[in-house]
Design a protein around this motif. Structure first.
Motif, short mmCIF file in Angstrom:
data_model
loop_
_atom_site.label_atom_id
_atom_site.label_comp_id
_atom_site.label_asym_id
_atom_site.label_seq_id
_atom_site.Cartn_x
_atom_site.Cartn_y
_atom_site.Cartn_z
N SER A 90 0.83 -1.22 0.00
CA SER A 90 0.00 0.00 0.00
C SER A 90 0.86 1.26 0.00
CB SER A 90 -0.88 0.01 1.25
OG SER A 90 -0.07 0.21 2.39
N VAL A 91 0.22 2.37 -0.33
CA VAL A 91 0.89 3.66 -0.29
C VAL A 91 1.33 3.97 1.15
CG1 VAL A 91 0.54 6.15 -0.62
CG2 VAL A 91 -0.33 4.54 -2.32
N GLY A 92 0.54 3.53 2.12
CA GLY A 92 0.90 3.73 3.52
C GLY A 92 2.22 3.07 3.86
N LEU A 97 8.18 3.42 4.80
CA LEU A 97 9.57 3.16 4.43
C LEU A 97 10.32 4.46 4.14
CD1 LEU A 97 8.98 0.03 2.20
CD2 LEU A 97 10.29 0.06 4.32
N GLU A 98 9.63 5.40 3.53
CA GLU A 98 10.25 6.70 3.27
C GLU A 98 10.51 7.46 4.57
OE1 GLU A 98 11.35 8.43 0.21
OE2 GLU A 98 11.56 6.27 0.12
N ARG A 99 9.55 7.39 5.47
CA ARG A 99 9.68 8.05 6.77
C ARG A 99 10.89 7.49 7.52
NH1 ARG A 99 4.82 6.42 9.49
NH2 ARG A 99 6.15 4.82 10.32
N ALA A 100 11.09 6.17 7.38
CA ALA A 100 12.22 5.51 8.06
C ALA A 100 13.51 5.69 7.28
CB ALA A 100 11.90 4.03 8.23
N ASP A 101 13.43 6.32 6.12
CA ASP A 101 14.61 6.51 5.25
C ASP A 101 15.28 5.16 5.00
OD1 ASP A 101 16.26 7.99 3.68
OD2 ASP A 101 17.55 8.71 5.29
N ALA A 102 14.47 4.15 4.70
CA ALA A 102 14.94 2.76 4.65
C ALA A 102 15.59 2.39 3.32
CB ALA A 102 13.77 1.82 4.93
N THR A 103 15.33 3.12 2.27
CA THR A 103 15.85 2.71 0.96
C THR A 103 16.03 3.90 0.04
OG1 THR A 103 15.42 1.36 -1.00
CG2 THR A 103 13.50 2.22 0.15
N ALA A 145 8.77 -5.94 0.27
CA ALA A 145 8.53 -5.30 1.57
C ALA A 145 7.04 -5.40 1.89
CB ALA A 145 9.01 -3.86 1.54
N VAL A 146 6.57 -6.64 1.97
CA VAL A 146 5.14 -6.86 2.25
C VAL A 146 4.96 -7.14 3.74
CG1 VAL A 146 4.55 -7.66 -0.06
CG2 VAL A 146 5.39 -9.30 1.63
N ASN A 147 3.73 -7.05 4.20
CA ASN A 147 3.45 -7.28 5.60
C ASN A 147 3.73 -8.73 5.98
OD1 ASN A 147 2.59 -4.62 5.99
ND2 ASN A 147 0.50 -5.11 5.38
N ALA A 148 4.08 -8.95 7.25
CA ALA A 148 4.37 -10.30 7.73
C ALA A 148 3.08 -11.03 8.12
CB ALA A 148 5.33 -10.23 8.91
N THR A 149 2.05 -10.83 7.32
CA THR A 149 0.77 -11.49 7.54
C THR A 149 0.66 -12.67 6.57
OG1 THR A 149 -0.21 -10.02 5.91
CG2 THR A 149 -0.38 -9.34 8.19
N ASP A 184 3.38 -0.30 8.47
CA ASP A 184 3.02 1.06 8.85
C ASP A 184 3.05 1.26 10.36
OD1 ASP A 184 2.35 3.62 8.38
OD2 ASP A 184 0.25 3.26 7.95
N TYR A 185 2.96 0.16 11.12
CA TYR A 185 2.90 0.28 12.57
C TYR A 185 4.26 0.07 13.23
CZ TYR A 185 -2.10 0.50 12.10
OH TYR A 185 -3.36 0.89 11.76
N LEU A 186 5.28 -0.24 12.43
CA LEU A 186 6.61 -0.45 12.99
C LEU A 186 7.29 0.88 13.25
CD1 LEU A 186 7.97 -3.37 10.82
CD2 LEU A 186 7.02 -3.47 13.12
N ASP A 187 8.16 0.89 14.26
CA ASP A 187 8.95 2.10 14.45
C ASP A 187 10.00 2.18 13.35
OD1 ASP A 187 11.81 1.40 15.74
OD2 ASP A 187 10.28 -0.06 16.32
N ASP A 188 10.47 3.40 13.10
CA ASP A 188 11.36 3.64 11.97
C ASP A 188 12.64 2.82 12.06
OD1 ASP A 188 9.41 5.37 11.33
OD2 ASP A 188 10.57 7.21 11.61
N GLY A 189 13.20 2.67 13.28
CA GLY A 189 14.45 1.93 13.45
C GLY A 189 14.30 0.47 13.05
N THR A 190 13.22 -0.16 13.49
CA THR A 190 12.96 -1.56 13.16
C THR A 190 12.80 -1.73 11.66
OG1 THR A 190 11.82 -1.83 15.27
CG2 THR A 190 11.43 -3.53 13.62
#
Ligand code: ZN
Length: 201
Positions: A90-92, A97-103, A145-149, A184-190
């Motif tokens: 999702s866009v969320g 991922l952008e908020r976490a500066d992950a990639t 980078a899909v959810n772990a569901t 979307d519910y993970l903290d940025d560091g994780t």
């Protein structure tokens, strides 16, 4: 039954605010009151920003992101690595991922996850455009980078099979992502760590 304390226009504002995620009726009422009190500083600019966003919002024809331009800001950014494609549901998730500066890679938004129970099949997701992007060349790694569901993992397997014929490495986020976890519910560091420690699928 709650007593009406304001005219129908204000009641409508409160009802709409109450539909926002994270806002219940009580906090919607507080938010409405705040907006009304701060009319010049908050209510007027917010109404204007919402009107502009409403008029200009578009889905990116390349990646499926939502933005006010097409191609979106991320797709149009020449500094982003075109050899790395991060697939999100999702866009969320993209925003997380952008908020976490992950990639520094580029994205592809599927628009959901495969879910036989909910009647979501491959044709309901942006999979054809993903295959087309990979087939056009230049992509070396696809990061799932899909959810772990259950649905997220079903989707990951499906995409992996789909990309099997192409010379790309398919990786997934490390298991810092808790089972059942939504990005979307993970903290940025994780989230950033899960991206760094991604593994071959
Ligand atoms: Zn885009």
């Amino acid at each position: 039954m709650s007593t009406q304390v304001a005219g129908p226009e204000i009641e409508r504002l409160i009802q709409l605010l109450a539909r926002l995620p994270g806002l219940g009726p009580r906090s919607a009422r507080r938010a409405a009151l705040h907006l009304i009190r701060k009319r010049a500083q908050l209510l007027d600019p917010l109404a204007e920003a919402m009107r502009i966003a409403h008029d200009r919002i578009a889905t990116c024809s390349v990646c499926g992101n939502v933005d006010t331009r097409d191609p979106c800001t991320i797709c149009a950014d020449e500094r982003r690595d075109p050899s790395m494609l991060v697939v999100v549901e999702s866009v969320g998730d993209l925003w997380a991922l952008e908020r976490a500066d992950a990639t520094r890679g580029r994205y592809h938004v599927l628009g959901g996850a495969l879910s036989p129970l909910d009647g979501v099949g491959p044709d309901d997701l942006n999979l054809a455009s993903l295959v087309a992007r990979v087939a056009s060349g230049g992509v070396k790694e696809v990061i799932l980078a899909v959810n772990a569901t259950v649905d997220g993992q079903t989707t990951a397997h499906y995409v992996t099979d789909l990309l099997g014929p192409y010379a790309v490495e398919v990786t997934r986020l490390a298991h810092g992502v808790p089972v059942g976890g939504e990005l979307d519910y993970l903290d940025d560091g994780t989230l950033a760590a899960a991206m760094r420690q991604r593994t071959a699928f």
